[in-house]
Motif scaffolding. Structure first.
Motif: not given
Lengths: 300, 439
Positions: B205-212, B230-232, B298-303
């Motif tokens: 989950x934090x990998x997604x957070x970092x990637x956002x 919060x987005x993750x 890890x896929x990159x988030x919108x931000x």
């Protein structure tokens, strides 16, 4: 002469009691006192006891405001109640089934029931983990074959604690059944003979003879079952690690996690000491109820 | 009663003496030294470590190294119960999250200047930073693990997906395509999660957070209520709501195995974010089907601007409670074990041991020496992501913080809290934990 004999008797009593008292003090009283002492401090266990930081009753105050502790307490309570309402009636029924009928194979059935208690919990918990696997596990497959939608067992917060209770009941019922059978052997045959002469059938004999005369055994089983359930740790540690979503975090697991994973031995000791108080209270209530009942019968 | 009292007092004193005594190793200042090395490795790696200890003893007859192995689950408790005792381990392999507490309590000794220089010269800067606390190097970095997206190439091909997702939108779209239903029941999930295991729940989950573009902590201040974080959490809620993620397929057990692993190896999970160390488990469980496994960033988030999986490491430290002579001997052994002459083909013995488990070594010369092994497509993808990885924050109270975050992530997974509620509660809880721990 009398005074000398009194001294001699006292000396003998001291000599005979000292080894047992030393063991009790060393392995029971001292650890309990030490646990209480640690609970009044902050301590990571990486430093000597002399370097603990004093907190007074702060750890106990924290517990009262800790949602995690209250959740663990609630889970423990639910677990204990479910274990007791399932295990005790089941052990009584199985005990009577394996004691009264004059059928072959009773010894084998008793041995099979007791064997679940003898197998190490760690080994058998791993097997149950595989049995409980959602969708592809044997239990889910069997239910699916019968057209029943299987729950996710340990993988669902709604059923995880219940799954652990089922495991506990499977493991411990045999032991309690043997205790029931031992209790049944203490009831004289002539009591049943008298009951039969008075026209009592099976159910009447069960409720008016067997169960009342098994009361001491039943009380002991309730007490032991409650203590065993309160202390449950191995299956939680191996199968669920307190999850999912803290649904199986019971007090013993919370204590272990606080002390050994989080380095909060003071808080863990406060939980352990609180657990001890709960155990003492449970034992006190059960024993007091038994004494009241016995006293009431003595008067009647 | 007086006798009982006397016995009780004696017992109390005996225990108090046992408990309070021996805060430091009282070994002789000079002469032959016997030091101990506590590890959680398996029998094969312990044998290799014993061989390295024997080779060191041949060159340094005055130092004998005893290897003590305990299961991973007992490693921290062994350190807690034995670390400060006279016979406690002289050297221990530890998870970097434990280091701040060990430093605070004097168990992780500062490295002598020669060792510190050796570490700074031989390891990447982020690894050196990871083992540096209170301005001093505290040990040799060893194993490094990081998270990336693992996906089943066969399931992707069946679903007509040409490449792994690069963004969260693609992740959601691909997860939906990969999800199969039999009636109302999901039989194959698009994206898998892990529950009932703190690292398994928090690190992906934090990998997604970092990637956002988000982060768990800014220094020692939690940032869980940041919209990027919060987005993750909302991503998880969306995936679960769509049915592309099945909470019942997510659980782990104490052996870090369980349904989450079974579902991936049996082709019931299309994608999952996991660390490189599980390669050996995949190989063992999947056999020939292991070739279906692909690894991607890890896929990159919108931000976010770039993929940034979580990384963490293990290090070997020396017990600060041991006598100076034992500490010197221990550092000497670690310098040998991690040096380029103790292994094969320019690798350190430590590098060889780690590679035997399929684990990434961290010493630069070890990565060069094992270049051929690291060209395996699975590992190579992780090696490529190493420079972008963000270390999991190592702070006092880190374990308790991780468990608190796990609880709230699982509350989202099982529908007990919304993403916003979970992150607001986690923010407050983690702030309290870190303040209490003195982070």
């Amino acid at each position: 002469m009398t005074v000398a004999r009194g001294h001699a008797r006292r000396g003998a009593a001291i000599a005979f009691l000292s080894p047992a008292m030393a063991v009790i003090v060393l392995f029971v009283a001292v650890p309990i006192a030490l646990t209480f002492w640690i609970s009044l401090h902050d301590w990571s266990m990486y430093t000597p006891l002399t370097q603990m930081t004093w907190r007074g009753l702060g750890n106990y105050a924290d517990l009262l405001h800790s949602d995690d502790f209250l959740n663990a307490l609630g889970n423990t309570l639910v677990y204990v109640v479910l274990v007791l309402v399932t295990t005790v009636p089941l052990a009584l029924a199985l005990g009577m089934l394996l004691y009264f009928p004059k059928t072959a194979g009773k010894a084998a059935a008793r041995a099979a029931l007791f064997s679940t208690y003898v197998i190490p919990t760690v080994a058998i918990a791993i097997v149950w983990g595989a049995l409980y696997a959602p969708d592809y596990g044997p239990i889910s497959q069997a239910l699916g074959a019968l057209g029943i939608d299987s729950p996710a067992w340990l993988s669902d917060p709604e059923t995880a604690l219940l799954s652990l209770v089922i495991f506990h009941v499977w493991q411990m019922t045999g032991y309690y059944t043997i205790l029931v059978i031992a209790g049944l052997t203490q009831i004289p045959d002539d009591v049943y003979e008298a009951a039969r002469i008075d026209g009592a059938g099976f159910w009447r004999q069960t409720f008016s003879v067997t169960l009342p005369l098994l009361r001491r055994t039943t009380t002991f089983i309730v007490l032991i079952a409650a203590i065993n359930a309160i202390q449950v740790f191995d299956p939680v540690y191996i199968l669920t690690q307190g999850g999912p979503a803290e649904s199986t975090t019971v007090l013993s697991y919370a204590i272990q996690r606080a002390a050994f994973q989080n380095g909060m031995a003071g808080q863990a000791s406060a939980m352990a000491f609180s657990l001890l108080l709960v155990l003492v209270a449970v034992a006190g209530v059960v024993l007091a109820a038994m004494r009241r009942r016995t006293a009431a019968e003595g008067r009647s | 009663m007086r006798t009982v009292g006397a016995i009780s007092l004696g017992a109390v004193l005996a225990l108090a003496l046992a408990g309070c005594g021996g805060s430091a190793d009282n070994g002789a200042a000079g002469g032959p030294q016997t030091i101990s090395f506590l590890t959680h490795w398996g029998p094969e790696q312990v044998t290799a470590l014993k061989a390295a200890a024997a080779a060191f003893h041949t060159k340094n007859p005055d130092v004998t190294v005893d290897i003590r192995a305990v299961p991973f689950a007992n490693l921290l408790s062994t350190l807690r119960t034995q670390g400060a005792s006279p016979n406690g381990p002289t050297i221990a392999g530890i998870y970097d999250l434990w280091l701040p507490e060990l430093v605070r309590d004097g168990l992780a000794a500062p490295a002598p200047s020669g060792v510190a220089a050796d570490v700074k010269a031989g390891w990447p800067g982020n690894m050196v930073d990871d083992v540096t606390k209170q301005g001093q190097v505290r040990g040799y970095p060893n194993e490094v693990d990081l998270y990336a997206l693992n996906y089943n190439k066969k399931l992707f091909a069946e679903a007509g997906i040409p490449a792994p997702p690069k963004t969260w939108d693609e992740l959601k779209a691909d997860a939906a395509k990969l999800t199969k239903r039999d009636g109302g029941k999901v039989t194959q999930q698009g994206f898998g999660l892990i529950t009932s295991w703190a690292s398994g729940a928090v690190h992906p989950w934090l990998s997604l957070v970092n990637s956002n573009g988000g982060q768990l902590l800014d220094g020692s201040t939690p940032k869980l209520d940041d919209p990027k974080v919060v987005a993750a959490a909302q991503l998880y809620a969306d995936l679960i709501k769509s049915g592309a993620t099945q909470p019942s397929m997510s659980s782990a057990n104490a052996n870090t195995t369980g349904p989450y692993l079974d579902n991936f190896v049996n082709g019931k999970t299309g994608m999952i974010i996991m660390a490189n160390w599980w390669q050996s488990a995949l190989k063992q469980a999947m056999g020939d089907r292991y070739s279906d496994v692909g690894v991607a960033p890890v896929p990159v988030g919108p931000d976010g601007t770039a993929s940034a999986g979580v990384s963490y490491s293990w290090l070997t430290m020396v017990n600060g409670k041991a006598s100076p002579a034992k500490q010197d001997a221990a550092w000497k052994f670690l310098q040998f074990l991690n040096g380029p002459e103790s292994g094969k083909g320019g690798s350190s013995a430590m590098g060889d041991i780690l590679m035997s488990m399929g684990i990434l070594p961290s010493r630069t010369s070890d990565l060069t020496a094992h270049k051929a092994d690291l060209s395996d497509p699975f590992i190579a993808a992780y090696v490529a992501e190493l420079p972008n990885a963000k270390p999991f924050p190592t702070v006092l109270g880190g374990e308790a913080m991780s468990q608190a975050v796990q609880k709230h992530i699982e509350n989202i997974v099982f529908g007990k809290e919304t993403a916003q509620q979970a992150m607001t509660a986690a923010q407050s809880e983690v702030a309290g934990i870190l303040a209490k721990a003195g982070a």
